[in-house]
Design an enzyme around this catalytic site. Structure first.
Site, mmCIF file in Angstrom:
data_model
loop_
_atom_site.group_PDB
_atom_site.id
_atom_site.type_symbol
_atom_site.label_atom_id
_atom_site.label_comp_id
_atom_site.label_asym_id
_atom_site.label_seq_id
_atom_site.Cartn_x
_atom_site.Cartn_y
_atom_site.Cartn_z
ATOM 1 N N LYS A 185 52.204 -19.451 6.075
ATOM 2 C CA LYS A 185 51.959 -19.326 4.635
ATOM 3 C C LYS A 185 51.968 -17.849 4.212
ATOM 4 C CE LYS A 185 49.057 -23.472 4.227
ATOM 5 N NZ LYS A 185 49.765 -24.466 3.442
ATOM 6 N N HIS A 197 42.337 -32.270 -0.543
ATOM 7 C CA HIS A 197 43.596 -31.524 -0.705
ATOM 8 C C HIS A 197 44.805 -32.293 -0.177
ATOM 9 C CE1 HIS A 197 41.011 -28.310 -1.875
ATOM 10 N NE2 HIS A 197 40.488 -28.188 -0.680
ATOM 11 N N GLU A 246 43.164 -16.322 -1.070
ATOM 12 C CA GLU A 246 43.844 -16.522 -2.350
ATOM 13 C C GLU A 246 42.798 -16.724 -3.433
ATOM 14 O OE1 GLU A 246 46.398 -19.982 -2.343
ATOM 15 O OE2 GLU A 246 48.041 -18.856 -1.479
ATOM 16 N N ARG A 261 61.419 -30.403 4.542
ATOM 17 C CA ARG A 261 61.695 -31.768 5.037
ATOM 18 C C ARG A 261 61.696 -32.718 3.852
ATOM 19 N NH1 ARG A 261 56.577 -33.578 3.921
ATOM 20 N NH2 ARG A 261 54.932 -32.069 4.303
HETATM 21 P P1 ADP Z 1 48.738 -27.795 2.878
HETATM 22 O O1 ADP Z 1 49.850 -26.986 3.461
HETATM 23 O O2 ADP Z 1 47.603 -28.016 3.818
HETATM 24 O O3 ADP Z 1 49.209 -29.061 2.201
HETATM 25 P P2 ADP Z 1 48.706 -26.353 0.354
HETATM 26 O O4 ADP Z 1 48.708 -24.883 0.354
HETATM 27 O O5 ADP Z 1 49.992 -27.059 0.052
HETATM 28 O O6 ADP Z 1 48.118 -26.890 1.741
HETATM 29 O O7 ADP Z 1 47.602 -26.866 -0.673
HETATM 30 C C1 ADP Z 1 47.188 -28.208 -0.737
HETATM 31 C C2 ADP Z 1 46.297 -28.396 -1.950
HETATM 32 O O8 ADP Z 1 45.156 -27.526 -1.889
HETATM 33 C C3 ADP Z 1 46.923 -28.076 -3.290
HETATM 34 O O9 ADP Z 1 47.701 -29.138 -3.794
HETATM 35 C C4 ADP Z 1 45.708 -27.796 -4.137
HETATM 36 O O10 ADP Z 1 45.062 -28.986 -4.513
HETATM 37 C C5 ADP Z 1 44.791 -27.072 -3.183
HETATM 38 N N1 ADP Z 1 44.961 -25.598 -3.264
HETATM 39 C C6 ADP Z 1 45.683 -24.831 -2.419
HETATM 40 N N2 ADP Z 1 45.612 -23.527 -2.770
HETATM 41 C C7 ADP Z 1 44.847 -23.470 -3.868
HETATM 42 C C8 ADP Z 1 44.389 -22.399 -4.721
HETATM 43 N N3 ADP Z 1 44.721 -21.124 -4.474
HETATM 44 N N4 ADP Z 1 43.615 -22.730 -5.780
HETATM 45 C C9 ADP Z 1 43.257 -24.024 -6.030
HETATM 46 N N5 ADP Z 1 43.633 -25.049 -5.271
HETATM 47 C C10 ADP Z 1 44.419 -24.794 -4.198
#
Ligand code: ADP
Length: 497
Positions: A116, A235, A200, A291
């Site tokens: 990431k 999440h 973040e 994917r």
């Molecule tokens: P993963 O790779 O585990 O799926 P992501 O980075 O795609 O993780 O994030 C999954 C979810 O987590 C997002 O859809 C959101 O709901 C929450 N999320 C991630 N980063 C943030 C952020 N900076 N602020 C608020 N919610 C977040």
């Protein structure tokens, strides 16, 4: 086109990919673990081979065993589905080395998006907006605390190698920061083998909006509409819809072009998804999933495009048959992930045997599933029963259709999240399209779920007591019949010969 493709996955996605192969006249090879020897996908495949016991590390993640089957069965290509080896750059390289086409992007693109931190850095450089935060791994907690102060709480600590909602934590105050960093570092190390974390800004009331991408080997890259996936627990997505209710044609173009830019920056090929968070009118890059996504059917329903077939065609070297302007959105589609899990017990998985099963059907309903009556949902894998998707001419029709489909769906033997889906689909804020990733908490959805579950169990108690009532009567009738038969036989015996 390919003659023979191995599908290195299980369950509904293995069947989904094999369906695409069948329509293209491609023979299929399945691989299965001992826990899956009776699963539908093993029977759907033209040939299927055992690759070892669960857990996945001994079978579905075992690159040598899968390549062994690929070589033995003489396939041209491997489709990894989602999860398992689908985002494993080493697997893509190993396929290349074995002279077998990996149906997905080049390994370099997977590698770049696998971290990431590196993904953020690449996208920031390319001018794609990213969530405010650090692009650096946290080495020193004191320094990180200063950064968190400057970003402003709440912040999110994330594992760079994280995925599936695992390895992230919201921190609301300075006091909890150091302990939270340590806890995520340790989860990241044990789950992903990499303890690297970063910070973040935790965005307020975000919506998760993502763009489907298709890219061929000749530099043609398009976005195939958007999906909103804000209804999440831990999440992780539970309900997705396409298009997003907040999308306007202009905004779609802006976000879609950012998604194409993201894909082009990493020389992306094949199908992929660029995920964004949307908050208060702005959008921020989250990650690229290199994917096919679980929720791809809703994009197929509103665009008429078969993403799995396009994946095969692109991997074979065909040019994309559509330009950006050819992509038209028709109506609205919603997907509910029907899982064997208990929403009232923190959505804990509820593996077990399905004793009765009837999926929904009728106009505008699509069910992607790999289960049947008598199927046992294994504790070794995810607890998905099916993906129930509906299409409607507009969002209202899609919502009403999904409510009707949920009403038709019957699963007995395991606890499911069907009551959860019913509660969300009936919620007035959902109907209004007022979604955020905190939807479940903000709308007391679990209270509604409890009411539905209580009403259901009241109905089943009423049925059980009616049966209790009924059974003695049946027994009495049976006894009366028996005694009648005996008495008539007695009379028969007494009849003069
Ligand atoms: P993963 O790779 O585990 O799926 P992501 O980075 O795609 O993780 O994030 C999954 C979810 O987590 C997002 O859809 C959101 O709901 C929450 N999320 C991630 N980063 C943030 C952020 N900076 N602020 C608020 N919610 C977040």
């Amino acid at each position: 086109m390919f003659d023979k493709v191995l599908v290195a996955n299980r369950g509904e996605i293995a069947i989904r990919v094999m369906r695409a192969c069948k329509e293209l006249g491609i023979s299929t090879v399945g691989v299965y673990s001992d826990a899956d020897s009776n699963a539908l996908f093993t029977k759907y495949a033209d040939e299927a081979y055992a690759i070892g016991e669960p857990p996945a590390s001994k079978s579905y993640l075992n690159i040598d065993k899968i390549l062994d089957v690929a070589e033995k069965s003489g396939v041209d290509a491997i489709h990894p589905g989602y999860g398992f080896l689908s985002e494993n750059a080493n697997f893509a390289d190993a396929c290349d080395k074995a002279g077998i086409t990996f149906i997905g992007p080049p390994s370099e693109a997977i590698r770049k998006m696998g971290s990431k931190i590196s993904a953020r850095e690449i996208m920031e450089k390319a001018g794609v907006p990213v969530v405010p935060g650090t692009g650096e791994p946290i080495d020193n907690v004191d320094e990180a605390m200063e950064i968190a102060d400057s970003i402003g709480y709440p912040v999110m600590i994330k594992a760079s190698a994280g995925g599936g909602g695992i390895g992230m934590k919201v921190v609301h105050s300075k006091e909890k920061f150091a302990a939270s960093v340590r806890s995520i570092q340790s989860v990241a190390k044990s789950t992903f083998g990499d303890p690297t974390v970063f910070i973040e800004k935790y965005l307020p009331e975000p919506r998760h909006i993502e763009f489907q991408i298709l890219a061929d080997k000749y530099g043609n890259t398009i976005y195939v509409s958007d999906r909103e996936c804000s209804i999440q627990r831990r999440h992780q997505k539970l309900i997705e819809e396409a298009p997003s209710p907040v999308m306007t044609p202009e905004f779609r173009e802006t976000m879609g072009e950012a998604a194409v830019k993201a894909a082009k920056t990493i020389n992306y090929e094949n199908a992929g998804t660029v995920e964004f968070l949307y908050s208060k009118g702005d959008f921020y890059f989250l990650e690229v999933n290199t994917r096919l996504q679980v929720e791809h059917p809703i994009t197929e329903l509103i665009t008429g495009i078969d993403l799995a077939k396009d994946q095969l065609k692109i991997a074979y070297g065909e040019e994309l048959p559509y330009k950006q302007d050819d992509i038209k959105i028709n109506g609205c589609a919603i997907e509910c992930r029907i899982n064997a899990e208990d929403p009232l017990n923190d959505f804990a998985p509820s593996p077990g045997k399905i004793r009765r099963y009837r999926s929904a059907g009728g106009p505008g309903v699509r069910v992607d599933s790999g289960v049947h009556v008598g199927y046992t949902i294994s504790p070794y894998y995810d607890s998905m029963i099916s993906k129930l998707s509906v299409w409607g001419r507009d969002r209202d029709e899609a919502i009403n259709r999904m409510k009707r489909a949920l009403y038709e769906y019957v699963v007995v033997g395991v606890t499911t999240n069907l009551p959860f889906h019913r509660a969300v689909l009936s919620n007035s804020e959902f109907k209004e399209g007022n979604l955020t990733t905190h939807f479940i908490e903000d709308n007391n959805i679990l209270e509604e779920v409890k009411k539905i579950v209580d009403a259901d169990s009241k109905a089943s108690r009423t049925l059980a007591s009616a049966l209790d009532d009924y059974n003695p009567k049946v027994a009495a009738v049976a006894a009366a019949v028996k005694s009648y038969m005996e008495s008539t036989q007695e009379l028969d015996r007494r009849k003069p010969k």
